[in-house]
Design a protein around this motif. Sequence first.
Motif, mmCIF file in Angstrom:
data_model
loop_
_atom_site.group_PDB
_atom_site.id
_atom_site.type_symbol
_atom_site.label_atom_id
_atom_site.label_comp_id
_atom_site.label_asym_id
_atom_site.label_seq_id
_atom_site.Cartn_x
_atom_site.Cartn_y
_atom_site.Cartn_z
ATOM 1 N N PRO A 27 -2.731 1.565 -1.100
ATOM 2 C CA PRO A 27 -3.162 1.046 0.212
ATOM 3 C C PRO A 27 -3.690 -0.390 0.160
ATOM 4 C CG PRO A 27 -4.791 2.552 -0.641
ATOM 5 C CD PRO A 27 -3.648 2.568 -1.613
ATOM 6 N N ILE A 28 -2.785 -1.320 -0.094
ATOM 7 C CA ILE A 28 -3.128 -2.740 -0.088
ATOM 8 C C ILE A 28 -2.362 -3.372 1.068
ATOM 9 C CG2 ILE A 28 -3.013 -4.908 -1.366
ATOM 10 C CD1 ILE A 28 -3.174 -3.251 -3.943
ATOM 11 N N ASP A 29 -3.113 -3.864 2.036
ATOM 12 C CA ASP A 29 -2.503 -4.410 3.248
ATOM 13 C C ASP A 29 -2.263 -5.912 3.104
ATOM 14 O OD1 ASP A 29 -1.511 -4.747 5.766
ATOM 15 O OD2 ASP A 29 -3.421 -4.464 6.798
ATOM 16 N N LEU A 30 -1.308 -6.250 2.258
ATOM 17 C CA LEU A 30 -0.885 -7.638 2.103
ATOM 18 C C LEU A 30 0.565 -7.748 2.554
ATOM 19 C CD1 LEU A 30 -2.384 -8.450 -1.409
ATOM 20 C CD2 LEU A 30 -3.288 -9.126 0.808
ATOM 21 N N LEU A 31 0.912 -8.905 3.065
ATOM 22 C CA LEU A 31 2.260 -9.145 3.560
ATOM 23 C C LEU A 31 3.299 -8.796 2.493
ATOM 24 C CD1 LEU A 31 3.814 -10.216 6.004
ATOM 25 C CD2 LEU A 31 3.738 -12.468 4.939
ATOM 26 N N GLY A 32 4.266 -7.968 2.862
ATOM 27 C CA GLY A 32 5.351 -7.615 1.963
ATOM 28 C C GLY A 32 5.128 -6.351 1.148
ATOM 29 N N THR A 33 3.902 -5.822 1.136
ATOM 30 C CA THR A 33 3.653 -4.593 0.380
ATOM 31 C C THR A 33 4.194 -3.399 1.164
ATOM 32 O OG1 THR A 33 1.470 -4.273 1.367
ATOM 33 C CG2 THR A 33 1.571 -5.528 -0.708
ATOM 34 N N PRO A 34 4.516 -2.313 0.472
ATOM 35 C CA PRO A 34 4.994 -1.116 1.179
ATOM 36 C C PRO A 34 3.986 -0.611 2.208
ATOM 37 C CG PRO A 34 5.419 -0.894 -1.165
ATOM 38 C CD PRO A 34 4.589 -2.138 -0.982
ATOM 39 N N PHE A 35 2.699 -0.742 1.906
ATOM 40 C CA PHE A 35 1.667 -0.286 2.837
ATOM 41 C C PHE A 35 1.686 -1.115 4.114
ATOM 42 C CE2 PHE A 35 -2.788 0.014 4.317
ATOM 43 C CZ PHE A 35 -2.874 1.391 4.454
ATOM 44 N N ASN A 36 1.796 -2.428 3.964
ATOM 45 C CA ASN A 36 1.865 -3.318 5.121
ATOM 46 C C ASN A 36 3.108 -3.037 5.950
ATOM 47 O OD1 ASN A 36 3.036 -6.169 6.160
ATOM 48 N ND2 ASN A 36 0.795 -6.111 6.351
ATOM 49 N N THR A 37 4.229 -2.807 5.268
ATOM 50 C CA THR A 37 5.473 -2.473 5.957
ATOM 51 C C THR A 37 5.337 -1.152 6.702
ATOM 52 O OG1 THR A 37 6.685 -3.629 4.216
ATOM 53 C CG2 THR A 37 7.959 -2.173 5.625
ATOM 54 N N ALA A 38 4.635 -0.200 6.098
ATOM 55 C CA ALA A 38 4.421 1.095 6.746
ATOM 56 C C ALA A 38 3.560 0.948 7.994
ATOM 57 C CB ALA A 38 3.771 2.070 5.765
ATOM 58 N N ILE A 39 2.561 0.083 7.946
ATOM 59 C CA ILE A 39 1.721 -0.153 9.126
ATOM 60 C C ILE A 39 2.556 -0.719 10.269
ATOM 61 C CG2 ILE A 39 -0.159 -1.591 10.044
ATOM 62 C CD1 ILE A 39 -1.529 -1.279 7.288
ATOM 63 N N LYS A 40 3.404 -1.686 9.940
ATOM 64 C CA LYS A 40 4.276 -2.277 10.966
ATOM 65 C C LYS A 40 5.257 -1.243 11.513
ATOM 66 C CE LYS A 40 3.935 -6.956 9.170
ATOM 67 N NZ LYS A 40 4.625 -8.032 8.453
ATOM 68 N N ALA A 41 5.796 -0.408 10.617
ATOM 69 C CA ALA A 41 6.728 0.643 11.053
ATOM 70 C C ALA A 41 6.016 1.655 11.938
ATOM 71 C CB ALA A 41 7.344 1.334 9.833
ATOM 72 N N ALA A 42 4.794 2.016 11.582
ATOM 73 C CA ALA A 42 4.021 2.966 12.394
ATOM 74 C C ALA A 42 3.763 2.395 13.781
ATOM 75 C CB ALA A 42 2.703 3.309 11.707
ATOM 76 N N ASN A 43 3.468 1.113 13.846
ATOM 77 C CA ASN A 43 3.254 0.483 15.153
ATOM 78 C C ASN A 43 4.533 0.483 15.989
ATOM 79 O OD1 ASN A 43 0.538 0.007 14.671
ATOM 80 N ND2 ASN A 43 0.915 -2.014 13.800
ATOM 81 N N ALA A 44 5.671 0.255 15.351
ATOM 82 C CA ALA A 44 6.955 0.282 16.070
ATOM 83 C C ALA A 44 7.259 1.695 16.582
ATOM 84 C CB ALA A 44 8.083 -0.208 15.159
ATOM 85 N N ILE A 45 7.018 2.683 15.736
ATOM 86 C CA ILE A 45 7.237 4.081 16.151
ATOM 87 C C ILE A 45 6.286 4.446 17.276
ATOM 88 C CG2 ILE A 45 7.067 6.487 15.403
ATOM 89 C CD1 ILE A 45 7.972 5.500 12.604
ATOM 90 N N ARG A 46 5.037 4.047 17.124
ATOM 91 C CA ARG A 46 4.029 4.340 18.155
ATOM 92 C C ARG A 46 4.447 3.734 19.499
ATOM 93 N NH1 ARG A 46 0.074 2.672 15.264
ATOM 94 N NH2 ARG A 46 -0.390 4.653 14.268
ATOM 95 N N LYS A 47 5.009 2.522 19.461
ATOM 96 C CA LYS A 47 5.469 1.867 20.690
ATOM 97 C C LYS A 47 6.577 2.686 21.350
ATOM 98 C CE LYS A 47 7.328 -2.548 22.263
ATOM 99 N NZ LYS A 47 7.808 -3.874 21.850
ATOM 100 N N GLU A 48 7.533 3.162 20.551
ATOM 101 C CA GLU A 48 8.608 4.012 21.084
ATOM 102 C C GLU A 48 8.046 5.329 21.629
ATOM 103 O OE1 GLU A 48 11.952 3.544 21.481
ATOM 104 O OE2 GLU A 48 11.627 1.470 20.883
#
Length: 156
Positions: A27-48
């Motif tokens: 769980p390291i929220d830095l640009l390009g990390t899998p965790f950061n990508t997952a946060i962005k993906a979760a936000n996209a799913i949440r929007k849908e």
Amino acid sequence: MSVEDVNHVAKFENPFHLLASGIISVPIDLLGTPFNTAIKAANAIRKELLEIIRQRKVDLAEGKASPTQDILSHMLLTCDENEQFMNELDIADKILGLLIGGHDIASAACTFIVKYLAELPHVYDKVYQEKNVLIWFRFEFKLFRFAKVRASQDCL
């Protein structure tokens, strides 16, 4: 959620896989990390999901959807003990949790447990106290069992 449109379901595929792989990462929220990508993906799913929830509200109001159709309709129409309905974002989060839980049950469950324990320190404290009680009982049981074995050896 009763979403049967193949194109609509396909919108979830890529973000969902990114979320599923990132949720069990460090769980390291830095640009390009899998965790950061997952946060962005979760936000996209949440929007849908929010779009689906809003459409379902309209469908329920117009009688196009059944109140007992699925869990989404149930969440929209059930109120708590204070006669308050869940807000759309809470419903989206719960649906997202169910989707992840259904996808990778064990790791997702552990991840959400850790997440909620981190967000709710009073619950964490109770879990921690209960764990210590269980450890103490286990220790006492081992002592009891050792004493019992020792007593039976003395009888021989």
